[in-house]
Design a protein around this motif. Structure first.
Motif, short mmCIF file in Angstrom:
data_model
loop_
_atom_site.label_atom_id
_atom_site.label_comp_id
_atom_site.label_asym_id
_atom_site.label_seq_id
_atom_site.Cartn_x
_atom_site.Cartn_y
_atom_site.Cartn_z
N PRO B 338 -12.47 -11.13 17.05
CA PRO B 338 -13.84 -11.55 17.35
C PRO B 338 -14.65 -11.67 16.06
CG PRO B 338 -13.34 -9.40 18.33
CD PRO B 338 -12.16 -9.80 17.54
N PRO B 339 -15.75 -12.42 16.07
CA PRO B 339 -16.58 -12.53 14.87
C PRO B 339 -17.20 -11.18 14.51
CG PRO B 339 -17.61 -13.65 16.74
CD PRO B 339 -16.26 -13.24 17.18
N ARG B 340 -17.61 -11.06 13.25
CA ARG B 340 -18.16 -9.78 12.75
C ARG B 340 -19.34 -9.29 13.56
NH1 ARG B 340 -16.61 -8.12 7.70
NH2 ARG B 340 -18.38 -6.71 7.60
N ARG B 341 -20.17 -10.25 14.02
CA ARG B 341 -21.39 -9.82 14.71
C ARG B 341 -21.08 -9.10 16.03
NH1 ARG B 341 -20.79 -15.33 15.39
NH2 ARG B 341 -21.07 -16.12 17.52
N ALA B 342 -19.83 -9.17 16.50
CA ALA B 342 -19.45 -8.43 17.70
C ALA B 342 -19.63 -6.93 17.48
CB ALA B 342 -18.02 -8.74 18.10
N GLY B 343 -19.69 -6.51 16.23
CA GLY B 343 -19.90 -5.10 15.92
C GLY B 343 -21.19 -4.55 16.49
N TRP B 344 -22.17 -5.41 16.72
CA TRP B 344 -23.43 -4.94 17.30
C TRP B 344 -23.25 -4.53 18.76
CZ3 TRP B 344 -27.24 -3.91 14.11
CH2 TRP B 344 -27.31 -4.59 12.89
N VAL B 345 -22.29 -5.13 19.44
CA VAL B 345 -22.03 -4.78 20.84
C VAL B 345 -20.99 -3.67 20.94
CG1 VAL B 345 -21.59 -5.79 23.10
CG2 VAL B 345 -22.15 -7.28 21.18
N ASP B 346 -19.98 -3.75 20.09
CA ASP B 346 -18.82 -2.89 20.26
C ASP B 346 -18.29 -2.53 18.88
OD1 ASP B 346 -16.68 -1.58 21.24
OD2 ASP B 346 -15.84 -3.25 22.37
N PRO B 347 -18.98 -1.59 18.16
CA PRO B 347 -18.66 -1.34 16.75
C PRO B 347 -17.21 -0.91 16.53
CG PRO B 347 -20.22 0.28 17.61
CD PRO B 347 -20.09 -0.78 18.64
N ILE B 348 -16.66 -0.10 17.44
CA ILE B 348 -15.29 0.38 17.22
C ILE B 348 -14.28 -0.59 17.85
CG2 ILE B 348 -13.68 2.26 17.63
CD1 ILE B 348 -16.16 4.09 17.82
N GLY B 349 -14.55 -0.96 19.11
CA GLY B 349 -13.60 -1.80 19.85
C GLY B 349 -13.36 -3.14 19.18
N ARG B 350 -14.35 -3.62 18.41
CA ARG B 350 -14.23 -4.91 17.75
C ARG B 350 -12.98 -5.00 16.88
NH1 ARG B 350 -15.87 -7.09 12.60
NH2 ARG B 350 -16.59 -5.15 11.68
N HIS B 351 -12.61 -3.85 16.26
CA HIS B 351 -11.47 -3.86 15.37
C HIS B 351 -10.15 -3.95 16.12
CE1 HIS B 351 -13.99 -3.01 11.95
NE2 HIS B 351 -14.60 -2.10 12.68
N TYR B 352 -10.17 -3.68 17.41
CA TYR B 352 -8.94 -3.71 18.19
C TYR B 352 -8.82 -4.96 19.04
CZ TYR B 352 -8.57 1.07 16.63
OH TYR B 352 -8.48 2.17 15.84
N ALA B 353 -9.97 -5.62 19.29
CA ALA B 353 -9.95 -6.78 20.18
C ALA B 353 -9.35 -7.99 19.48
CB ALA B 353 -11.37 -7.10 20.63
N ALA B 354 -8.56 -8.75 20.21
CA ALA B 354 -7.98 -9.98 19.68
C ALA B 354 -7.44 -10.80 20.84
CB ALA B 354 -6.86 -9.66 18.69
N GLY B 396 -24.71 -14.66 20.87
CA GLY B 396 -23.89 -15.86 21.07
C GLY B 396 -22.43 -15.55 21.29
N LEU B 397 -22.17 -14.43 22.02
CA LEU B 397 -20.79 -14.04 22.31
C LEU B 397 -20.55 -14.09 23.81
CD1 LEU B 397 -20.68 -10.80 20.14
CD2 LEU B 397 -19.69 -13.00 19.53
N ALA B 398 -19.29 -14.10 24.22
CA ALA B 398 -18.94 -14.01 25.64
C ALA B 398 -17.50 -13.54 25.74
CB ALA B 398 -19.11 -15.36 26.32
N SER B 399 -17.14 -13.00 26.92
CA SER B 399 -15.78 -12.50 27.12
C SER B 399 -15.10 -13.28 28.24
CB SER B 399 -15.81 -11.01 27.49
OG SER B 399 -16.46 -10.28 26.47
N HIS B 415 -15.57 -10.39 23.55
CA HIS B 415 -16.51 -10.76 22.49
C HIS B 415 -16.07 -11.93 21.64
CE1 HIS B 415 -17.76 -6.93 23.83
NE2 HIS B 415 -16.93 -6.24 23.10
N ARG B 416 -15.69 -13.02 22.27
CA ARG B 416 -15.41 -14.23 21.50
C ARG B 416 -16.73 -14.93 21.20
NH1 ARG B 416 -11.40 -13.64 19.22
NH2 ARG B 416 -11.39 -15.85 18.74
N ASP B 417 -16.72 -15.78 20.21
CA ASP B 417 -17.85 -16.67 20.02
C ASP B 417 -17.99 -17.48 21.31
OD1 ASP B 417 -19.67 -18.14 17.91
OD2 ASP B 417 -18.73 -19.65 19.17
#
Lengths: 163, 432
Positions: B338-354, B396-399, B415-417
């Motif tokens: 996911p884009p970096r700004r996803a960190g605002w929604v999910d600071p930890i999970g962002r690193h695992y999502a793909a 500007g994200l969605a799942s 949390h994709r763009d």
């Protein structure tokens, strides 16, 4: 609605405004008895007025917020019939869009309660083999609902993909 | 015309006579009577004055009743396998006759409970789609149960009567066998196990600090819970093996009670590789599978076993098996973060999502504590949904979520763009 929830190839069809009316009626039928009970309690034990007044205010405020929110939410329900799949969207705060290919539909269900019948609307639910599929359309005008059901069933048979 | 049909039907019945289960069945079933009697004896002896004649008479009556009932039940239990259905008659007071259409069979399993296994017996479990549940044929000698299974599967395959062709006796290719030591260790590293131990330690420490004798019962209780869990899991997951056959994957497991089931590859709706945080320290993973018709309750222990493909293995082994059996090479599929700004929604999970997509499958990864990688063949997708919460909308994200029939698999691209998510939702829903 912004571009993300837009749909190419077919127009969004909004549901009947009667959905908001029905929801408000249900809300009224729920809130009115609560208000009546609180008022009755206040009459019976006026010494606890310090409790009853805030309770009454809270109920009325919650009712007013719901009155406004339900209508806004009702206006967000819409669907679009495309060549190969059906789009269903709803939600204001949390927006959802469900895309169901016609070939995956197992069952189309139309239901309508007494209040809904009074306003000639119905709910349409699409079932696939996946329990997670959340493709309900609330507040479809009754005759449109049966037309949609027949059309979806026919399309489902024509494009059936199975498991 | 009608007469002729009757004659024909008669001929078929002549062809497939009723058969009975093995005569040792009442003895195996009678264990319940014996247990009940023993329970009664123990209870009675606590009351005191247990006379010898009492034991003798009650024992005699129990054995006699058990034998008579067992023999009667055995005599009246008959089954017949004809060209398109299996019929099982049972009961002598309430007659019961169940017919299972062979084409409706979802799975045929050979099971060996402990007692039956000692005598070389097995039961045949016929799984039917829908709420009817399963029909059991118990007990048969193991060889006969296996042969019957082949026969039923052959008829299901060809749709005609006839003896099992030799082609069904295809050699099995061993694909995987669980490492017992690793299984034992992996069970200890399960979250529930560790949490229980943690609470026990906490209890002891608090007990010692406050000077209250809280320690012993807490430790004992925890040890008992943890121990019984461990033993139960070891018994059911032990000797877990997978072999490839012409019919799909043959899965066998169990230390005492043996279970064997076949997963037809065509009915696999998705796979999920699960890596709990403690397993990740050792590079271990497990793999579960969603099979059409085996859906339902994911918390159920039996369900967990039914949907397991690999109870524990190194991640490399799991991926190799996935590549070999399902033709999906996760290592070769580029995974998009996911884009970096996803960190605002999910600071930890962002690193695992793909998420990764190719022509055949969609793969999603997510979860910090338990990282899961869901793999869904695009041809099996039932519907796709797009979801956008208020915060996501600001960014500007969605799942995108992919729906498949009930089971452990739940592919969700977090949390994709929003343009990406929109494209994913559109293209995945297109029937293939």
């Amino acid at each position: 609605m912004d571009a993300v929830f837009d749909v190419p190839g077919a127009p969004w069809v909004a549901v009947s405004p009667a959905l908001a009316t029905v929801r408000r009626a249900v809300l009224g039928l729920t809130v009115a008895p609560v208000v009546a009970v609180v008022l009755a309690a206040a009459v019976v034990s006026p010494e606890l007025l310090v409790v009853w007044v805030p309770v009454l205010v809270a109920v009325l405020v919650a009712g007013a917020v719901a009155f406004w929110g339900l209508a806004r939410n009702a206006a967000s329900w819409a669907y679009a019939e495309r060549d190969e799949d059906l789009f269903v969207r709803h939600g204001i705060l949390v927006r959802r869009l469900e895309v169901v290919p016609y070939g995956r539909m197992q069952l189309v269900e139309v239901s309508s309660g007494p209040l809904q019948r009074r306003f000639a609307i119905a709910s349409l639910t699409l079932h696939t083999a996946a329990p997670g599929t959340d493709a309900r359309i609330l507040g479809v005008p009754a005759d449109e609902a049966s037309r949609l059901r027949d059309r979806l069933t026919a399309l489902g048979e024509a494009q059936a993909a199975g498991l | 015309m009608t007469g002729q049909r009757v004659v024909e039907q008669h001929a078929v019945e002549q062809e497939a006579p009723f058969r009975r289960v093995h005569p040792v069945t009442p003895l195996l079933r009678g264990g319940i009577f014996l247990l009940a009697w023993l329970g009664w004896l123990v209870n009675r002896s606590f009351d005191g004055d247990l006379a010898r004649w009492e034991v003798a008479i009650s024992g005699g009556v129990t054995v006699l009743a058990g034998l008579v009932l067992g023999a009667a039940s055995w005599w009246f239990t008959r089954f017949r396998i004809s060209s398109d259905e299996i019929r099982v008659d049972s009961g002598f007071i309430m007659r019961k006759s169940r017919r299972v259409r062979i084409e409706r069979l979802q799975a045929v399993e050979v099971q060996q409970p402990v007692m039956a296994r000692l005598l070389g017996m097995a039961e045949l479990k016929l799984e039917v789609a829908g709420s009817d549940g399963s029909v059991k044929l118990a007990f048969l000698p193991l060889a006969q149960a296996t042969a019957l299974r082949q026969e039923v599967l052959a008829r299901k395959g060809t749709g005609t009567a006839g003896t099992a062709p030799d082609a069904e006796q295809q050699p099995e290719v061993p694909l995987f066998a669980v490492d017992t030591g690793r299984l034992a260790a992996s069970l200890v590293l399960r979250t529930g196990f560790v949490a229980t131990l943690g609470f026990a330690v906490l209890g002891v420490v608090v007990g010692a600090a406050t000077g209250t004798p809280l320690g012993m019962p807490v430790v004992l209780g925890a040890a008992l819970a943890v121990g019984s869990f461990w033993v139960r899991q070891m018994l059911s997951w032990g000797r877990f093996t997978i072999a490839g056959t012409g019919q799909g994957l043959r899965i066998r497991n169990g230390l005492l009670s043996l279970r064997s089931q076949t997963v037809p590859l065509g009915r696999v709706q998705g796979l999920v590789v699960v890596e709990p945080i403690l397993w990740r320290l050792f590079g271990w993973a497990r793999m579960d599978v969603t099979v059409a018709g085996v859906g339902g309750r994911p918390d159920d222990e039996a369900q967990q076993i039914e949907s397991a493909l690999v109870p524990v293995a190194t991640k490399a082994e799991v991926l190799a098996l996935m590549r070999r059996v399902h033709g999906v090479d996760l290592a070769a599929l580029p995974m998009l973060r996911p884009p970096r700004r996803a960190g605002w929604v999910d600071p930890i999970g962002r690193h695992y999502a793909a998420v990764g997509v190719d022509d055949w499958v969609v793969v999603t990864r997510r979860g910090m504590l338990t990282t899961r990688t869901d793999v869904v063949p695009r041809a099996k997708i039932q519907s796709v949904s797009l979801r956008q919460g208020p915060l996501e909308r600001r960014l500007g994200l969605a799942s995108t979520q992919v729906h498949v029939p009930s089971g452990p698999v739940a592919a969700l691209a977090l949390h994709r763009d929003q343009a990406d998510a929109w494209w994913l939702t559109h293209s995945l829903a297109r029937p293939r």
